[in-house]
Write a protein that holds these residues in place. Sequence first.
Motif, PDB file in Angstrom:
ATOM      1  N   PRO A 157      24.933 -12.547 -26.951  1.00  0.00           N
ATOM      2  CA  PRO A 157      25.071 -11.988 -25.594  1.00  0.00           C
ATOM      3  C   PRO A 157      24.481 -12.944 -24.556  1.00  0.00           C
ATOM      4  O   PRO A 157      23.452 -13.587 -24.791  1.00  0.00           O
ATOM      5  CB  PRO A 157      24.281 -10.677 -25.672  1.00  0.00           C
ATOM      6  N   LEU A 158      25.110 -13.019 -23.412  1.00  0.00           N
ATOM      7  CA  LEU A 158      24.642 -13.946 -22.384  1.00  0.00           C
ATOM      8  C   LEU A 158      23.280 -13.562 -21.827  1.00  0.00           C
ATOM      9  O   LEU A 158      22.592 -14.399 -21.238  1.00  0.00           O
ATOM     10  CB  LEU A 158      25.666 -14.020 -21.247  1.00  0.00           C
ATOM     11  N   GLY A 159      22.893 -12.303 -21.993  1.00  0.00           N
ATOM     12  CA  GLY A 159      21.573 -11.905 -21.532  1.00  0.00           C
ATOM     13  C   GLY A 159      20.452 -12.554 -22.316  1.00  0.00           C
ATOM     14  O   GLY A 159      19.306 -12.552 -21.873  1.00  0.00           O
ATOM     15  N   GLN A 160      20.759 -13.119 -23.487  1.00  0.00           N
ATOM     16  CA  GLN A 160      19.734 -13.733 -24.320  1.00  0.00           C
ATOM     17  C   GLN A 160      19.618 -15.243 -24.123  1.00  0.00           C
ATOM     18  O   GLN A 160      18.650 -15.844 -24.588  1.00  0.00           O
ATOM     19  CB  GLN A 160      20.020 -13.461 -25.799  1.00  0.00           C
ATOM     20  N   VAL A 161      20.597 -15.881 -23.497  1.00  0.00           N
ATOM     21  CA  VAL A 161      20.639 -17.342 -23.482  1.00  0.00           C
ATOM     22  C   VAL A 161      20.633 -17.883 -22.061  1.00  0.00           C
ATOM     23  O   VAL A 161      20.994 -17.201 -21.104  1.00  0.00           O
ATOM     24  CB  VAL A 161      21.897 -17.862 -24.218  1.00  0.00           C
ATOM     25  N   ALA A 162      20.208 -19.128 -21.969  1.00  0.00           N
ATOM     26  CA  ALA A 162      20.270 -19.904 -20.733  1.00  0.00           C
ATOM     27  C   ALA A 162      20.567 -21.343 -21.124  1.00  0.00           C
ATOM     28  O   ALA A 162      20.156 -21.802 -22.199  1.00  0.00           O
ATOM     29  CB  ALA A 162      18.963 -19.811 -19.949  1.00  0.00           C
ATOM     30  N   PHE A 163      21.300 -22.046 -20.264  1.00  0.00           N
ATOM     31  CA  PHE A 163      21.784 -23.384 -20.609  1.00  0.00           C
ATOM     32  C   PHE A 163      21.311 -24.415 -19.593  1.00  0.00           C
ATOM     33  O   PHE A 163      20.970 -24.100 -18.450  1.00  0.00           O
ATOM     34  CB  PHE A 163      23.321 -23.405 -20.666  1.00  0.00           C
ATOM     35  N   GLU A 164      21.347 -25.659 -20.066  1.00  0.00           N
ATOM     36  CA  GLU A 164      21.191 -26.823 -19.193  1.00  0.00           C
ATOM     37  C   GLU A 164      22.368 -27.748 -19.468  1.00  0.00           C
ATOM     38  O   GLU A 164      22.749 -27.947 -20.625  1.00  0.00           O
ATOM     39  CB  GLU A 164      19.869 -27.551 -19.457  1.00  0.00           C
ATOM     40  N   GLU A 165      22.932 -28.289 -18.411  1.00  0.00           N
ATOM     41  CA  GLU A 165      24.084 -29.162 -18.554  1.00  0.00           C
ATOM     42  C   GLU A 165      23.632 -30.600 -18.733  1.00  0.00           C
ATOM     43  O   GLU A 165      22.776 -31.090 -17.999  1.00  0.00           O
ATOM     44  CB  GLU A 165      24.984 -29.041 -17.322  1.00  0.00           C
ATOM     45  N   GLY A 166      24.233 -31.287 -19.728  1.00  0.00           N
ATOM     46  CA  GLY A 166      23.883 -32.663 -20.004  1.00  0.00           C
ATOM     47  C   GLY A 166      24.636 -33.632 -19.111  1.00  0.00           C
ATOM     48  O   GLY A 166      25.408 -33.251 -18.219  1.00  0.00           O
TER      49      GLY A 166
END
Length: 527
Positions: A157-166
């Motif tokens: 679920p997106l509520g659990q994750v966060a991203f950084e763009e390379g």
Amino acid sequence: MTEVNTTHVVRRYKKAMEQRSKWDELWRECYAYALPQHDGISQSSSSGVNKTASLFDGTAPDGVDQLASSLLGELTPPWGQWFSLTAGSEASAEAAAEAAKALEFVSETVRGHFERSNFSIEMHQCFLDLVTVGTACLLFEEAPAGESSAFHFTAIPLGQVAFEEGQGGRLDTTYRRSELSHDAFIQRFPDATRPNHDETSVSEPQEISVIESVVPQDGRFKYTAIRENNSGQQPENIVLASGTFSQSPFINFRWLKAPGEIYGRSPVMKSLPDIKTANKVVELVLKNASIAVTGIWQADDDGVLNPATIRLAPGTIIPKAVGSQGLSPLAAPGSFDVSELVLTDLRNRIRSALLIDRLGQPNSPNMTATEVLERSAEITRLLGATYGRLQSELLVPLMHRALSVLSRRGEIPTINLDGRAIAMTWRSPLAKSYTRHEAREAIHWMDTIRVLGPEAMAQIDPVSAVHWLAKAFDIPESLLRPLATVSETVISMESEDHIGVAPAPLEESPLPMNVDLRPTADLGVAS
């Protein structure tokens, strides 16, 4: 276990979550109107709660489900072959012929693990997230030894994750925070220090917060799992596991991306104004319908008829004074028929935005070859940019991760999938749409040449044309005569003054790769 700076990991995680929080309100709105059964933002469990009480129009949820199912069937169909390993562009004809069976063996091995795993179930959930909010996350783990498949998938679920763009524009840095029960914690991290838990307590054990991070580092991916100190029961965050992967287990992909943004945009976001308006129109129509059915009444309060105690129901006898008017209906101010015109237009625009009328099954089952090619060309135009992004962010990392897992297990040789010696060929229905577009152009060209007469047609090599079209339409090679046999036949026909052209010999080319294109027997495959 190498030393890990837990403070640095937690700080980067919180900063990524802060950036992601800007999207939470928009995501909640998209889920509420288009996918109400799935709460992808809130991590709290609310089983059995009615989440459609404020939803009156089902066009968007139906469209999201159809588009997600179409993507599953068009990109990764569980019932068909959607990929295969083939010789690359720099492989000679002899090496490609010798390696054909070996590469087919590897392809069937990988495909068998996909089919025996839970890939289709979790992939469908990811496609639902992708269509609704434009971003999805698939966790690709190696299954424990003894399982029927080496692959295990989880739609995060997106509520659990966060991203950084390379630097390459990919979401290659992933942070995940999950709440695990005591048993789930022990199962996932069996070698970690077990949390304090009173087994004799009758109350439910407190959930344990775990932060996982995957960060690219020197061509590999560094993995860190930390038990977060959010209750004050331990002095600091505890490292549960750390290591490196050759390929990231988190596969993050987007529908499309706006410049300057990290997270994706979705078809639901594009049609959200129409979805909200259609929902409000249906709500007003239902309110108007209830008034039309029950009516609005008025009466004089003359001491005999008390309007406050009247109950309008079949068979009810309402007393009234002799000679009085009693109850009389209040005339409606006007008609609400215009709502049908507005609602029809809104629903058509929603269906068009969600590609229901384009990717769905055709109404005519007896379509000609030309109609099939035209339909494929239309799909190519609609999903050109999206398919390119999904191939780059989903399909390619998925296959690299699958080959890495099976190679580490020793089930297949180490393969350098660089496209030069060994290449990945996509055989899904959507991928075939692109090759069929080229086939349509070739057929149109040959029809044009036919008009110029026999001398122009003689310039076409029919054998090469048949084999090229067979490849474009993904026809099995078993239905074609081998090129060597065809060449011998053509040379024999030339000796009898028949028209024919023998193909030119292929030049040798080097094979820069990690694994040789060897015969099947060299890979341990029964011939």
